[in-house]
Scaffold this motif. Structure first.
Motif, PDB file in Angstrom:
ATOM      1  N   MET A 133       4.938   1.967 -12.989  1.00  0.00           N
ATOM      2  CA  MET A 133       4.218   1.916 -12.027  1.00  0.00           C
ATOM      3  C   MET A 133       2.822   1.271 -12.141  1.00  0.00           C
ATOM      4  N   TYR A 134       2.184   1.864 -13.081  1.00  0.00           N
ATOM      5  CA  TYR A 134       0.768   1.503 -13.041  1.00  0.00           C
ATOM      6  C   TYR A 134       0.529   0.199 -13.771  1.00  0.00           C
ATOM      7  N   LYS A 135       1.582  -0.129 -14.765  1.00  0.00           N
ATOM      8  CA  LYS A 135       1.564  -1.449 -15.507  1.00  0.00           C
ATOM      9  C   LYS A 135       1.808  -2.493 -14.375  1.00  0.00           C
ATOM     10  N   ALA A 136       2.867  -2.186 -13.667  1.00  0.00           N
ATOM     11  CA  ALA A 136       3.202  -3.225 -12.573  1.00  0.00           C
ATOM     12  C   ALA A 136       2.269  -3.508 -11.630  1.00  0.00           C
ATOM     13  N   ASP A 137       1.499  -2.339 -11.389  1.00  0.00           N
ATOM     14  CA  ASP A 137       0.063  -2.432 -10.446  1.00  0.00           C
ATOM     15  C   ASP A 137      -0.729  -3.709 -10.944  1.00  0.00           C
ATOM     16  N   TRP A 138      -1.109  -3.349 -12.241  1.00  0.00           N
ATOM     17  CA  TRP A 138      -2.016  -4.235 -12.988  1.00  0.00           C
ATOM     18  C   TRP A 138      -1.603  -5.886 -12.903  1.00  0.00           C
ATOM     19  N   SER A 139      -0.359  -5.940 -12.744  1.00  0.00           N
ATOM     20  CA  SER A 139       0.227  -7.184 -12.492  1.00  0.00           C
ATOM     21  C   SER A 139       0.325  -7.864 -11.264  1.00  0.00           C
ATOM     22  N   VAL A 140       0.143  -7.106 -10.243  1.00  0.00           N
ATOM     23  CA  VAL A 140       0.183  -7.587  -8.747  1.00  0.00           C
ATOM     24  C   VAL A 140      -1.213  -7.482  -8.210  1.00  0.00           C
ATOM     25  N   TRP A 141      -2.027  -6.241  -8.260  1.00  0.00           N
ATOM     26  CA  TRP A 141      -3.446  -6.171  -7.429  1.00  0.00           C
ATOM     27  C   TRP A 141      -4.469  -6.756  -7.832  1.00  0.00           C
ATOM     28  N   PRO A 142      -4.957  -7.065  -9.054  1.00  0.00           N
ATOM     29  CA  PRO A 142      -6.053  -7.673  -9.535  1.00  0.00           C
ATOM     30  C   PRO A 142      -6.371  -8.964  -8.967  1.00  0.00           C
ATOM     31  N   ALA A 143      -5.206  -9.768  -8.828  1.00  0.00           N
ATOM     32  CA  ALA A 143      -5.308 -11.276  -8.318  1.00  0.00           C
ATOM     33  C   ALA A 143      -5.366 -11.027  -6.549  1.00  0.00           C
ATOM     34  N   THR A 165       1.281  -5.498   0.479  1.00  0.00           N
ATOM     35  CA  THR A 165       2.088  -4.304   0.071  1.00  0.00           C
ATOM     36  C   THR A 165       3.417  -4.022   0.459  1.00  0.00           C
ATOM     37  N   LEU A 166       3.670  -5.220   1.347  1.00  0.00           N
ATOM     38  CA  LEU A 166       5.000  -4.918   1.632  1.00  0.00           C
ATOM     39  C   LEU A 166       6.131  -5.170   0.552  1.00  0.00           C
ATOM     40  N   GLY A 167       5.822  -6.133  -0.214  1.00  0.00           N
ATOM     41  CA  GLY A 167       6.455  -6.287  -1.663  1.00  0.00           C
ATOM     42  C   GLY A 167       6.552  -5.353  -2.531  1.00  0.00           C
ATOM     43  N   TRP A 168       5.205  -4.675  -2.642  1.00  0.00           N
ATOM     44  CA  TRP A 168       4.757  -3.387  -3.570  1.00  0.00           C
ATOM     45  C   TRP A 168       5.572  -2.379  -2.990  1.00  0.00           C
ATOM     46  N   ASP A 169       5.634  -2.153  -1.845  1.00  0.00           N
ATOM     47  CA  ASP A 169       6.079  -0.853  -1.143  1.00  0.00           C
ATOM     48  C   ASP A 169       7.614  -0.691  -1.476  1.00  0.00           C
ATOM     49  N   THR A 170       8.406  -2.151  -1.261  1.00  0.00           N
ATOM     50  CA  THR A 170       9.604  -2.241  -1.739  1.00  0.00           C
ATOM     51  C   THR A 170       9.924  -1.780  -3.196  1.00  0.00           C
ATOM     52  N   TYR A 171       9.161  -2.150  -3.929  1.00  0.00           N
ATOM     53  CA  TYR A 171       8.913  -1.832  -5.293  1.00  0.00           C
ATOM     54  C   TYR A 171       8.919  -0.063  -5.668  1.00  0.00           C
TER      55      TYR A 171
END
Length: 196
Positions: A133-143, A165-171
């Motif tokens: 989850m945390y690695k995926a978080d770094w690929s989405v959230w900084p930008a 976060t709609l896409g993030w929440d789906t993940y």
């Protein structure tokens, strides 16, 4: 009149309510999207409204955390003039290093608790899934967050994050409920939550 009503949702005491309900609603919506995606591959599966309800509750519990987190970030690191980009980058780093792991842990522990898992079972699941989850978080959230901190006015920051976060929440829903590898036990649900 409608515009004035809409704006009132993003100011004063209503802002906290707006942020709370939008977090819950979008976490629930992400879960429904994930379930519908799963149902396309497995037409015999049913929509689990109890699971979606639990996602809504956890999302609502995250809303105030996010609301006050962004207020604190703006207070601690006000951005003015040329330093705006540098301050935005600092906010992103602090957000990624503090808020992201904290809210990710809250998500897994809270969902597990609502499903009847023991704290140990929820902790074990968090340990199993956290780094993915945390690695995926770094690929989405900084930008997404640099855009947030540079261009979105403070009252709209949680709403902006909720849209992204709609896409993030789906993940997150996928990560939480995906079938485990062979040899791993599925996450335990209480009798009342399994059929709901």
């Amino acid at each position: 009149m409608l515009l004035r009503s809409w704006r009132s949702l993003f100011s004063g005491r209503l802002l906290l309510l707006t942020n709370t309900v939008s977090c819950g609603g979008l976490l629930a919506a992400g879960d429904v999207l994930q379930q519908e995606w799963h149902r396309r591959k497995h037409p015999q599966s049913q929509l689990q409204l109890g699971r979606t309800g639990r996602m809504f509750v956890v999302g609502c519990s995250l809303g105030p955390l996010m609301h006050y987190w962004y207020l604190w970030l703006d207070w601690a690191l006000p951005a003015r003039g040329v330093r705006c980009l540098r301050t935005g980058i600092k906010k992103v780093l602090i957000d990624q290093l503090v808020a992201s792991p904290t809210m990710g842990a809250w998500y897994f522990m809270a969902i597990g608790t609502l499903e009847g898992q023991s704290l140990q079972e929820s902790w074990d699941e968090l340990k199993e899934k956290f780094w993915e989850m945390y690695k995926a978080d770094w690929s989405v959230w900084p930008a997404a967050q640099i855009l947030n901190f540079l261009f979105v006015p403070p009252p709209f920051r949680v709403a902006y994050v909720n849209v992204v976060t709609l896409g993030w929440d789906t993940y997150l829903s996928y990560l939480k409920y995906r079938p485990r590898s062979p040899g791993q036990e599925p996450p335990r649900q209480s009798q009342s939550s399994a059929g709901a």
